[in-house]
Motif scaffolding. Structure first.
Motif, PDB file in Angstrom:
ATOM      1  N   ASN A  93      -1.676   3.808  -2.591  1.00 41.93           N
ATOM      2  CA  ASN A  93      -2.555   2.665  -2.837  1.00 41.93           C
ATOM      3  C   ASN A  93      -3.438   2.346  -1.639  1.00 41.93           C
ATOM      4  O   ASN A  93      -4.519   1.768  -1.794  1.00 41.93           O
ATOM      5  N   TYR A 125       0.804  -1.213   0.000  1.00 42.61           N
ATOM      6  CA  TYR A 125       0.000   0.000   0.000  1.00 42.61           C
ATOM      7  C   TYR A 125       0.842   1.271   0.000  1.00 42.61           C
ATOM      8  O   TYR A 125       0.442   2.283   0.528  1.00 42.61           O
ATOM      9  N   HIS A 126       2.003   1.211  -0.623  1.00 42.54           N
ATOM     10  CA  HIS A 126       2.809   2.422  -0.754  1.00 42.54           C
ATOM     11  C   HIS A 126       2.216   3.329  -1.830  1.00 42.54           C
ATOM     12  O   HIS A 126       1.395   2.904  -2.650  1.00 42.54           O
ATOM     13  N   HIS A 127       2.646   4.570  -1.857  1.00 43.86           N
ATOM     14  CA  HIS A 127       2.346   5.534  -2.917  1.00 43.86           C
ATOM     15  C   HIS A 127       0.849   5.750  -3.136  1.00 43.86           C
ATOM     16  O   HIS A 127       0.366   5.830  -4.257  1.00 43.86           O
ATOM     17  N   ALA A 159      -6.954   3.993  -1.847  1.00 47.27           N
ATOM     18  CA  ALA A 159      -7.876   3.285  -2.732  1.00 47.27           C
ATOM     19  C   ALA A 159      -8.330   1.969  -2.113  1.00 47.27           C
ATOM     20  O   ALA A 159      -9.493   1.587  -2.227  1.00 47.27           O
ATOM     21  N   ALA A 160      -7.396   1.284  -1.441  1.00 47.99           N
ATOM     22  CA  ALA A 160      -7.730  -0.010  -0.833  1.00 47.99           C
ATOM     23  C   ALA A 160      -8.740   0.167   0.305  1.00 47.99           C
ATOM     24  O   ALA A 160      -9.655  -0.652   0.463  1.00 47.99           O
TER      25      ALA A 160
END
Length: 202
Positions: A9, A5-7, A12-13
């Motif tokens: 993400n 879940y870097h950058h 959105a998750a």
């Protein structure tokens, strides 16, 4: 798992997971901590992006209204009618039930949020603009404001009945030889707009 879940993400998750939970259990059935646990990240990680549970709901509603506006805009760009826009409205609700629930639950949202207000206004501008297509097709509209409300009420009602399961439990869906939701929408809304039930969209 957190490395996935870097950058950005993670944002959105979190929204995707929240929409899934809302679809199956309703908008009151999650917390930032529960979403973090579902995604395998620290319990403070969602707060970094959204600040609060209300922040997640607002973000879902913003995405929802933006997506609805895009769907309705595409219908207009293709020369579709107000009836086609109504069918697209129900299709959007069926495809995004979690977001749709939140979009029309103002008590859950921060109405002072400028991004939410702009997204909502854009979606409703597309709905109100669709009344012009009735005039273009020779259907007299003496009260355009009432036509907007009537059109919205019927497609929103169909979407809500379908998502809540009431269209099935009432036995109403069984009255239609073709039980496809969009066909039901086209036939039912077509009565309001003076369109024969067998007429196809352009």
């Amino acid at each position: 798992m957190a490395d996935a879940y870097h950058h950005g993400n993670l944002r959105a998750a979190v929204l995707e997971r929240a929409a899934e939970v809302i679809e199956s259990e309703g908008p009151y059935s999650f917390s930032l901590r529960s979403l973090a646990a579902d995604l395998g990240v620290s319990h403070t990680a969602p707060r970094h992006h959204f600040g609060s549970r209300e922040g997640i709901l607002n973000a879902l509603a913003v995405e929802g209204f933006q997506g609805l506006a895009e769907s309705l805009r595409a219908v207009r760009a293709e020369g579709g009618t107000l009836l086609d826009a109504g069918v697209a409205y129900v299709r959007f609700a069926a495809d995004h039930p979690g977001k749709f629930q939140v979009m029309f639950a103002p008590r859950l949202l921060d109405d002072g949020d400028a991004e939410l207000a702009a997204a909502r206004s854009a979606a409703f501008a597309e709905l109100t603009g669709g009344v012009d297509t009735l005039q273009d097709r020779g259907i007299a509209v003496e009260d355009s404001a009432a036509a907007v409300v009537a059109g919205w009420a019927i497609v929103h009602g169909i979407a809500t009945l379908a998502l809540s399961g009431n269209l099935d439990t009432s036995g109403i869906r069984a009255l239609f030889a073709d039980t496809d939701l969009l066909t039901i929408t086209r036939r039912s809304a077509g009565l309001l707009f003076g369109v024969p039930s067998g007429e196809e969209s352009p």
